[in-house]
Design an enzyme around this catalytic site. Structure first.
Site, PDB file in Angstrom:
ATOM      1  N   ARG A  14      -7.177  -3.298   9.817  1.00  0.00           N
ATOM      2  CA  ARG A  14      -6.193  -4.185  10.468  1.00  0.00           C
ATOM      3  C   ARG A  14      -6.779  -4.863  11.716  1.00  0.00           C
ATOM      4  O   ARG A  14      -6.369  -5.968  12.066  1.00  0.00           O
ATOM      5  CB  ARG A  14      -4.900  -3.425  10.778  1.00  0.00           C
ATOM      6  CG  ARG A  14      -4.277  -2.839   9.514  1.00  0.00           C
ATOM      7  CD  ARG A  14      -2.782  -2.715   9.546  1.00  0.00           C
ATOM      8  NE  ARG A  14      -2.327  -1.961   8.383  1.00  0.00           N
ATOM      9  CZ  ARG A  14      -2.131  -2.486   7.168  1.00  0.00           C
ATOM     10  NH1 ARG A  14      -2.332  -3.764   6.946  1.00  0.00           N
ATOM     11  NH2 ARG A  14      -1.732  -1.726   6.167  1.00  0.00           N
TER      12      ARG A  14
ATOM     13  N   SER B 271       7.681   9.073  12.060  1.00  0.00           N
ATOM     14  CA  SER B 271       6.515   8.875  11.203  1.00  0.00           C
ATOM     15  C   SER B 271       6.918   9.090   9.751  1.00  0.00           C
ATOM     16  O   SER B 271       7.351  10.184   9.369  1.00  0.00           O
ATOM     17  CB  SER B 271       5.407   9.867  11.577  1.00  0.00           C
ATOM     18  OG  SER B 271       4.501  10.014  10.500  1.00  0.00           O
TER      19      SER B 271
ATOM     20  N   LYS C  31      -4.138   5.769  14.794  1.00  0.00           N
ATOM     21  CA  LYS C  31      -4.234   5.124  13.468  1.00  0.00           C
ATOM     22  C   LYS C  31      -5.696   5.164  13.014  1.00  0.00           C
ATOM     23  O   LYS C  31      -6.468   5.972  13.499  1.00  0.00           O
ATOM     24  CB  LYS C  31      -3.693   3.695  13.554  1.00  0.00           C
ATOM     25  CG  LYS C  31      -2.190   3.635  13.845  1.00  0.00           C
ATOM     26  CD  LYS C  31      -1.394   4.227  12.704  1.00  0.00           C
ATOM     27  CE  LYS C  31       0.087   4.268  12.978  1.00  0.00           C
ATOM     28  NZ  LYS C  31       0.824   4.999  11.954  1.00  0.00           N
TER      29      LYS C  31
ATOM     30  N   ASP D 106       2.345  -1.199  11.765  1.00  0.00           N
ATOM     31  CA  ASP D 106       1.058  -1.675  11.245  1.00  0.00           C
ATOM     32  C   ASP D 106       0.815  -3.154  11.555  1.00  0.00           C
ATOM     33  O   ASP D 106      -0.289  -3.664  11.357  1.00  0.00           O
ATOM     34  CB  ASP D 106       0.974  -1.447   9.737  1.00  0.00           C
ATOM     35  CG  ASP D 106       0.867   0.039   9.398  1.00  0.00           C
ATOM     36  OD1 ASP D 106       0.572   0.844  10.308  1.00  0.00           O
ATOM     37  OD2 ASP D 106       1.080   0.393   8.232  1.00  0.00           O
TER      38      ASP D 106
ATOM     39  N   ARG E  35      -6.041   1.862  18.140  1.00  0.00           N
ATOM     40  CA  ARG E  35      -5.838   0.402  18.058  1.00  0.00           C
ATOM     41  C   ARG E  35      -5.533  -0.216  19.421  1.00  0.00           C
ATOM     42  O   ARG E  35      -5.863  -1.384  19.635  1.00  0.00           O
ATOM     43  CB  ARG E  35      -4.736   0.069  17.042  1.00  0.00           C
ATOM     44  CG  ARG E  35      -5.216   0.283  15.624  1.00  0.00           C
ATOM     45  CD  ARG E  35      -4.197  -0.103  14.562  1.00  0.00           C
ATOM     46  NE  ARG E  35      -4.817   0.050  13.245  1.00  0.00           N
ATOM     47  CZ  ARG E  35      -4.136   0.214  12.117  1.00  0.00           C
ATOM     48  NH1 ARG E  35      -2.822   0.225  12.126  1.00  0.00           N
ATOM     49  NH2 ARG E  35      -4.800   0.340  10.968  1.00  0.00           N
TER      50      ARG E  35
ATOM     51  N   ARG F   7       3.021   5.939  -3.249  1.00  0.00           N
ATOM     52  CA  ARG F   7       4.192   6.730  -3.690  1.00  0.00           C
ATOM     53  C   ARG F   7       4.426   6.598  -5.187  1.00  0.00           C
ATOM     54  O   ARG F   7       4.869   7.549  -5.842  1.00  0.00           O
ATOM     55  CB  ARG F   7       5.425   6.317  -2.889  1.00  0.00           C
ATOM     56  CG  ARG F   7       5.361   6.869  -1.437  1.00  0.00           C
ATOM     57  CD  ARG F   7       6.237   6.099  -0.505  1.00  0.00           C
ATOM     58  NE  ARG F   7       6.304   6.673   0.833  1.00  0.00           N
ATOM     59  CZ  ARG F   7       5.411   6.460   1.811  1.00  0.00           C
ATOM     60  NH1 ARG F   7       4.346   5.707   1.592  1.00  0.00           N
ATOM     61  NH2 ARG F   7       5.560   7.011   3.013  1.00  0.00           N
TER      62      ARG F   7
ATOM     63  N   LYS G 284       0.838  -1.211   0.000  1.00  0.00           N
ATOM     64  CA  LYS G 284       0.000   0.000   0.000  1.00  0.00           C
ATOM     65  C   LYS G 284       0.872   1.260   0.000  1.00  0.00           C
ATOM     66  O   LYS G 284       0.649   2.174  -0.799  1.00  0.00           O
ATOM     67  CB  LYS G 284      -0.923  -0.053   1.226  1.00  0.00           C
ATOM     68  CG  LYS G 284      -1.869   1.112   1.366  1.00  0.00           C
ATOM     69  CD  LYS G 284      -3.083   0.742   2.190  1.00  0.00           C
ATOM     70  CE  LYS G 284      -2.853   0.781   3.687  1.00  0.00           C
ATOM     71  NZ  LYS G 284      -2.687   2.142   4.222  1.00  0.00           N
ATOM     72  N   SER G 285       1.837   1.312   0.895  1.00  0.00           N
ATOM     73  CA  SER G 285       2.680   2.523   0.985  1.00  0.00           C
ATOM     74  C   SER G 285       3.410   2.789  -0.335  1.00  0.00           C
ATOM     75  O   SER G 285       3.514   3.933  -0.778  1.00  0.00           O
ATOM     76  CB  SER G 285       3.748   2.338   2.077  1.00  0.00           C
ATOM     77  OG  SER G 285       3.148   2.297   3.332  1.00  0.00           O
TER      78      SER G 285
HETATM   79  C1  S3P Z   1       2.663   4.875   6.218  1.00  0.00           C
HETATM   80  C2  S3P Z   1       3.296   5.187   7.395  1.00  0.00           C
HETATM   81  C3  S3P Z   1       2.845   4.734   8.716  1.00  0.00           C
HETATM   82  C4  S3P Z   1       1.853   3.581   8.605  1.00  0.00           C
HETATM   83  C5  S3P Z   1       0.827   3.818   7.544  1.00  0.00           C
HETATM   84  C6  S3P Z   1       1.484   3.999   6.195  1.00  0.00           C
HETATM   85  C7  S3P Z   1       3.201   5.404   4.963  1.00  0.00           C
HETATM   86  O1  S3P Z   1       2.227   5.800   9.384  1.00  0.00           O
HETATM   87  O2  S3P Z   1       1.225   3.360   9.859  1.00  0.00           O
HETATM   88  O3  S3P Z   1      -0.070   2.734   7.486  1.00  0.00           O
HETATM   89  O4  S3P Z   1       2.820   4.909   3.885  1.00  0.00           O
HETATM   90  O5  S3P Z   1       4.020   6.327   5.023  1.00  0.00           O
HETATM   91  P1  S3P Z   1       3.095   6.865  10.222  1.00  0.00           P
HETATM   92  O6  S3P Z   1       4.100   7.366   9.290  1.00  0.00           O
HETATM   93  O7  S3P Z   1       2.169   7.942  10.647  1.00  0.00           O
HETATM   94  O8  S3P Z   1       3.648   6.085  11.371  1.00  0.00           O
END
Ligand code: S3P
Length: 441
Positions: A395, A167, A349, A322, A353, A22, A17-18
């Site tokens: 999740r 973060s 989140k 996560d 959670r 991007r 997903k991340s």
């Molecule tokens: C993410 C960063 C994380 C993660 C989120 C996806 C990202 O959050 O929990 O599900 O894609 O950069 P944080 O950066 O706020 O910890």
């Protein structure tokens, strides 16, 4: 769920997903055509896609959205609609809202970013503050440091930002804004968070400098970027999401006779804390066919093995942030006690959670204590069926779906944990229940 005895076979888990977010962001801001192979067709990533289309970017997809072509218009090519501020809906996706804030902070138009009920309650001051320091104007409509956000882009100047939290969303928002800022923009975080943005910046041709995390040093981390005139389009392959693979790693570890291979799963060291922790808990798995295409990925084969409790804390937390919900399910069926500390970020989140986990674990009879920044779980206690409150959090839903499957093998087929909102898995893993069903033998 039909009855079964073990989890066997192999699976290509959905794309990360991340990285999918991007790929769309960098593809849209680059000059030229970016092809994305194995894109994640989930609600969160579709929110990012819809926003770039609304900002004038042509994005073509094949039928199941797994191949995506983005015709980038360059760093200065986003278009506002005729009416300003341009209204942009981020759905449930914190990554969309925070990363886009960084991009929109530099645009010559104003935008209005909003999300669903959950997203509109999540803290946005963490990006509003550094982006304002860079020269943009960001306001919270309700004056509560949450979305909806009104962003008035402006010419930006580089900053050195000491982030109070590890973060990746904050780091990425500032670095994306840094592409447009005068001079250098540097982010320092207490310990390293996922570094996908830094990898994309490098691959798309920006001038970046990052602290080498191959050294065995878990202290503070930094990443910086220089002002950039243009990014160049690339081919992107999105590996499988380790956060999605995590559900099956835990299930196969805890169900007798299981043996499962998960193909082409991302193993970026800033994401792979779950592998370290599962190893410490006694899990048996191999990592084979390691490859690298922007991101490292590999085939993971996991076989059943008894797990024992562990401690998760400190700089390990951002590396498995996560995966903490499913690691709580691992702890639930492990011998002995598991302690989670330093994880107050879990409270902000898609749901709180820590609260959602403690409430649901208590409802099913587990011995669990909630602390301000963590949980303590006593494993291998008798459990009983109960309804699960997901709080619309994907999740939480998938973690308790796995708890049900493991629980059936321990307490009998009547053990059931019905979810109040199974549909929320669409945020990151639309095929989750079908995949689970497929693997159960
Ligand atoms: C993410 C960063 C994380 C993660 C989120 C996806 C990202 O959050 O929990 O599900 O894609 O950069 P944080 O950066 O706020 O910890």
């Amino acid at each position: 769920m039909t009855s079964f005895t073990s989890l066997r076979g192999e699976l290509q888990v959905p794309a990360d997903k991340s990285i999918s977010h991007r790929a769309l962001i960098f593809g849209s801001l680059a000059t030229g055509t970016t092809r994305i192979r194995h894109f994640l067709n989930s609600d969160d990533c579709l929110s990012t896609m819809a926003i770039f289309r609304r900002l004038g970017i042509a994005i073509q997809t094949d039928q199941d959205h797994s191949e995506v072509t983005v015709t980038g218009q360059g760093l200065y090519g986003l278009q506002s609609s005729s009416e300003e501020p341009v209204s942009l809906y981020c759905g449930n996706s914190g990554t969309t809202m925070r990363l886009l804030s960084g991009v929109l902070a530099a645009q010559p138009f104003s935008s209005y970013l909003y999300g669903d009920d959950s997203l509109n309650k999540r803290p946005m001051k963490r990006v509003m503050l550094p982006l304002s320091m860079m020269g943009a104007s960001l306001c919270s409509e309700q004056d509560n440091d949450c979305a909806p956000l009104l962003i008035q882009g402006a010419p930006l100047k580089g900053i050195r930002y000491l982030s109070p939290v590890s973060s990746a969303q904050v780091k990425s928002a500032v670095l994306l804004a840094g592409l447009y800022a005068e001079g250098e923009t540097k982010v320092i975080e207490p310990s390293v968070s996922r570094d996908h943005t830094e990898r994309f910046l490098k691959a798309f041709g920006a001038e970046v400098n990052v602290k080498d995390i191959s050294e065995d040093d878990r202290g503070s981390y930094f990443a910086s970027v220089m002002h950039c005139e243009s990014l160049s389009a690339q081919e992107v392959f999105v590996p499988g999401d380790l956060s999605s693979a995590a559900y099956f790693l835990v299930a196969a570890s805890l169900i007798k006779g299981s043996s499962l291979t998960l193909r082409q799963v991302g193993i970026n060291p800033t994401r792979s804390g779950i592998l370290t922790v599962l190893g410490e808990m006694g899990a048996e798995f191999t990592v084979e066919n390691v490859s690298l295409f922007l991101e490292p990925y590999a085939d993971l084969t996991v076989t059943e093995a008894p797990l024992k409790g562990t401690v998760m804390e400190g700089s390990m937390i951002p590396l498995l942030i996560d995966e903490l919900p499913i690691l709580c399910i691992a702890a639930l069926f492990a011998d002995g006690k598991t302690i989670i500390r330093d994880a107050s970020e879990l409270r902000v989140k898609e749901s709180d959670r820590l609260h959602a986990l403690c409430e649901n674990l208590t409802a099913i009879g587990a011995e669990v204590t909630e602390t301000p920044d963590g949980l303590t779980i006593q494993g291998n206690k008798p459990l009983h069926s109960a309804k699960i409150k997901t709080y619309g959090d994907h999740r939480i839903a998938m973690s308790f779906a796995i708890a049900e499957v493991i629980g059936k093998t321990r307490f009998g087929n009547d053990f059931s944990l019905p979810l109040d909102d199974p549909d929320c898995v669409k945020i990151s893993y639309p095929e989750f229940f079908q995949d689970l069903e497929k693997l159960c033998r």
